[in-house]
Every structure is written in C-alpha cells, then in structure tokens.
Design an enzyme around this catalytic site. Structure first.
Site, short mmCIF file in Angstrom:
data_model
loop_
_atom_site.label_atom_id
_atom_site.label_comp_id
_atom_site.label_asym_id
_atom_site.label_seq_id
_atom_site.Cartn_x
_atom_site.Cartn_y
_atom_site.Cartn_z
N ASN A 104 0.85 -1.18 0.00
CA ASN A 104 0.00 0.00 0.00
C ASN A 104 0.90 1.24 0.00
OD1 ASN A 104 -1.78 2.04 0.47
ND2 ASN A 104 -2.71 1.16 2.30
N ARG A 112 -2.35 -1.87 -3.64
CA ARG A 112 -3.63 -1.20 -3.39
C ARG A 112 -3.67 0.09 -4.21
NH1 ARG A 112 -5.15 2.90 1.25
NH2 ARG A 112 -7.39 2.94 0.97
N HIS A 136 -12.79 2.47 0.19
CA HIS A 136 -12.77 1.41 1.20
C HIS A 136 -13.44 0.13 0.72
CE1 HIS A 136 -12.78 4.69 4.57
NE2 HIS A 136 -11.54 4.35 4.27
N ARG A 184 -12.10 15.24 7.62
CA ARG A 184 -12.94 15.58 6.45
C ARG A 184 -14.37 15.87 6.84
NH1 ARG A 184 -11.36 10.15 3.59
NH2 ARG A 184 -9.12 10.30 3.94
N GLY A 211 -10.55 1.65 12.73
CA GLY A 211 -10.01 2.18 14.00
C GLY A 211 -11.06 2.49 15.06
N GLU A 244 -7.81 -5.57 4.86
CA GLU A 244 -7.73 -5.26 3.42
C GLU A 244 -6.56 -5.99 2.77
OE1 GLU A 244 -8.22 -1.30 5.09
OE2 GLU A 244 -9.00 -0.68 3.15
P1 AMP Z 1 -7.98 3.83 10.97
O1 AMP Z 1 -7.96 4.96 9.97
O2 AMP Z 1 -8.95 2.77 10.65
O3 AMP Z 1 -6.61 3.33 11.30
O4 AMP Z 1 -8.52 4.50 12.33
C1 AMP Z 1 -7.75 5.36 13.12
C2 AMP Z 1 -8.65 6.15 14.06
O5 AMP Z 1 -9.37 5.24 14.91
C3 AMP Z 1 -7.89 7.04 15.01
O6 AMP Z 1 -7.65 8.31 14.41
C4 AMP Z 1 -8.86 7.16 16.16
O7 AMP Z 1 -9.78 8.19 15.91
C5 AMP Z 1 -9.62 5.86 16.18
N1 AMP Z 1 -9.24 4.97 17.29
C6 AMP Z 1 -9.94 4.80 18.43
N2 AMP Z 1 -9.35 3.93 19.25
C7 AMP Z 1 -8.27 3.49 18.62
C8 AMP Z 1 -7.26 2.56 18.96
N3 AMP Z 1 -7.25 1.91 20.14
N4 AMP Z 1 -6.29 2.35 18.07
C9 AMP Z 1 -6.28 3.00 16.87
N5 AMP Z 1 -7.22 3.89 16.50
C10 AMP Z 1 -8.20 4.14 17.37
#
Ligand code: AMP
Length: 398
Positions: free
Chosen positions: A8, A89, A178, A239, A329, A385
C-alpha cells in the site's frame, strides 16, 4: 505454497505484508514512513520480533529496496525469487475497474489518467509499482482497487443531479472507497454469521480516520457513502463528509479563500478536528468529552448522528437488514462511539444491544454485540484489506 506481497503506497509511506498462500499466513509486515525525508523510518515485524531503523528514504524506490533487503537479511525468504506476485492497493479505479487486474502498461495508463480524482495517492501508487517492477522484473503485479467493489451500484445510486452531460463527459459521479474492506466484511458476515443466506442485507460501517458505510445486498454493493472522492459521506477525522454544496460558495465569500483552498480545509482541517478544535483522534475527543468538555461532547454527538442517519437510510435502501458490522479504527476500538451511534438507531430499527459486552470489545476482538431478540445481528469485525490483496494475488498465479 506461494509467497505474495501486499503493498500500500501512500503519498509518503509504504505499508507491506508478505503472505504465504493459500494458508494466509503473514510472514512479515511493516512500514516505511516519512519517504522523502532524511529521517525516514523503516519498520519490519516477523516471528514476534521487530526491527526499526531511522535513515534517509529519499523515494519509494529506496523504500522498496529496504523492504526487499530486509526480507533476505532476516531470513524471511532465502531468495527474492520466492515472491510470486505483488499486489498493489490503488485508491481510485474510476469507472474502469470492477475487479483486480494485472498492473501493466495498459492499467497504468488508466490509473495515470485518473490522477485528477486522487492527486494524493495515485502518483505514489505508480512510483511504487515501478519500484517493485524494477526490483522484481519477472514477478507479476496486480492492482487492487478501493473503488472496485462499488462498481455494482446502479445509476440512481451513483449519479449526481448535475447536468447529465457533465456526468457523462467528465465521469463526475460517486465512486466510493474502502471497497476492499467493505467486501471483506460483507463476505465474512455472509459466510460466518448468516450461513451463506441468499439475498442477505448487510450494512458495513468502516469507521476509522476515513469513514464510510456501504449497503450490501447478496454480497454486492448497492450504495456507499463516499462520493467522487473520499471527502463525501459521513463526518471523518479531518474531512467534512457531505454538505450542502453552497457552503463552498458562501465560505469563499466570507473567508476570501478560493475553492482549492477551501477544498483543502474541508479535507484536512474539518471533521472531528475542525469541530472539536482538539484532535482528529477519537481517543482524545472521547477523553475530553468524558471530562465534560462541551465542544468534545458536541463533536461526538455530531459524528454519531451523521453515521446513524446513514445507517437509517441504508436500512430503508435495503428494505431491512440482517446484519450490521462495525470495523476500522473507531468501529473496532471505541465502545463509546459505537454506543453513541447505536443509541440513535436502536429504537427505530428494533435493535437489542448488549452494551455491557460492547464495553469490552476493542483491540482486534471480533464479537456479536446484539442480543438474541435483536432485529438484526450487530457485530464488531476487524477488517483486513491486505488479506484481500493477497487472495487476489493468489488467484492471479495459482
Ligand atoms: P484507521 O484509519 O482505521 O486506522 O482508524 C484510526 C482512528 O481510529 C484514530 O484516528 C482514532 O480516531 C480511532 N481509534 C480509536 N481507538 C483506537 C485505537 N485503540 N487504536 C487505533 N485507533 C483508534
């Protein structure tokens, strides 16, 4: 057994995972960050060990060489010949790709043509592709598109009500993003939770720093929240998500910024960050909200409301739902936000949620958080993914 690499390439990073297929065993994973800087960071994880180096990583080609060097240096492969396919990706496939394809001169030309739709990632994808091709010239490469899963949407779901000629001439329409994650979640839901039920109706909620929902019928996407670009749909880390288009015109008059500058603010300084003034990370906002910070409470509620409204809309769009999945996340790690969202839809949708269990689901756990009398199954499923990319690589070579 085949070793395949899922890659990626972002604007200044390169994430990678080497798999043994078809076992789907992860042999190593890692990340090159701060590409283009003198203090680049290179990380690799394998066999429960971890190695990290800080060094200049001027471009993606250097990053690719660091990955390949590390594979032999740490004995993860004896020879690079063991890698049989590289899967890249690609965020934007426009209207051209409804599944993964060989990454070759032809697909490269189309991806390059789509750069205006994804100026941040598409150039990096191309550089990454060439870097791997230079290093492993005889290894086939495939492109796996974030938009491909959404290509089953019908016109009434993807068209914008702009002059029709513009939709045609400029391909200006909803593409979503996504898709690889939504497809992974829907496939898993159908297979492991719904017993392969035909015509299953699933609402997948990929809620991370970028967030999108999809309505999936019988394993096919019928609607998704992101639009022409990943700026559309629900509110996100930085965003805006959907807004009345006149906001741009009005704010241009108020602030003196031009449309491009406003677009940048809507992408990078809005969402959770913009409303809270605290952070783009829900962990910080949740902590502030729990201490009574009113802006943080408002931000959380606004975020939950926007996700909840799309869930309601997709429930209607699907004529009901068999299952709802939370992932990414926030969806995987935040009982607080799941609760805020579910509380806003549970009565209308007839959900029964085990909120006590919800509290204990984070950190990569998979669980059903609905109770037996619930109108649908509500589950938390960690997304993957990369394994989808590895599976497409395996299909390409096996
Ligand atoms: P992602 O883009 O899927 O990696 O999600 C990241 C976002 O998930 C972070 O900016 C947080 O807002 C939220 N988040 C909440 N708890 C956690 C956690 N334990 N670890 C990582 N992300 C988290």
């Amino acid at each position: 057994m085949y070793k395949v690499m899922a890659v990626n390439c972002g604007s200044s990073s390169l994430k990678y995972k080497l798999y043994e297929m078809p076992e789907e065993k992860v042999l190593c994973s890692g990340l090159a960050e701060r590409i283009g800087h003198d203090d680049g960071i290179f990380k690799i994880k394998f066999d429960g060990k971890e190695d990290k180096r800080v060094l200049p990583i001027p471009d993606h080609a250097v990053a690719v060489n660091l990955v390949l060097e590390a594979l032999t240096k740490f004995g993860i492969v004896k020879s690079l010949d063991e890698i049989k396919c590289v899967g890249h990706r690609v965020v934007q496939g426009g209207k051209y790709f409804s599944h993964s394809v060989d990454f070759d001169d032809e697909s490269e030309a189309i991806i390059a043509k789509l750069i205006p739709l994804d100026p941040l990632h598409a150039p990096a994808h191309l550089v990454g592709y060439h870097a791997f091709k230079d290093a492993l010239p005889d290894v086939p490469a495939i492109a796996v598109f974030d938009t491909a899963f959404h290509q089953t949407m019908e016109e009434e779901d993807y068209l914008y009500p702009i002059p029709y000629e513009w939709s045609q001439k400029y391909d200006c329409r909803r593409y979503g993003a996504h898709g690889t994650s939504h497809q992974y979640l829907a496939n898993k839901a159908i297979k492991e939770y719904l017993g392969g039920k035909p015509n299953s109706r699933i609402i997948t909620c990929h809620i991370g720093s970028g967030a999108s929902l999809a309505a999936v019928r019988d394993g096919k996407c019928v609607a998704t929240t992101m639009g022409l670009t990943p700026l559309g749909g629900v509110m996100m880390g930085t965003r805006t998500g959907d807004m009345d288009p006149s906001v741009t015109d009005y704010l241009a008059t108020c602030t003196g910024l031009d449309v491009h500058e406003l677009y940048d603010v809507f992408n990078k300084k809005s969402g959770l960050l913009g409303v809270s003034g605290i952070s783009n990370d829900t962990r910080d906002i949740e902590a502030a909200a729990l201490q009574g910070n009113e802006r943080a409470i408002l931000t959380s509620n606004l975020f939950a409301r926007r996700v909840a409204d799309f869930i309601g809309s997709y429930f209607v769009r699907l004529g009901g739902a068999d299952m709802m999945v939370f992932s990414a996340g926030i969806g995987e790690n935040s009982p607080y936000y799941r609760r805020l969202i579910l509380e806003r839809v549970e009565e209308a949708l007839g959900l029964k949620i085990d909120y006590k269990l919800n509290e204990s689901i984070y950190g990569g756990k998979e669980a059903v958080i609905s109770l037996p009398g619930s109108s649908m199954i509500v589950a938390v499923i960690p997304t993957d993914e990369e394994v989808m990319i590895a599976r497409d690589c395996y299909k390409r070579i096996a």
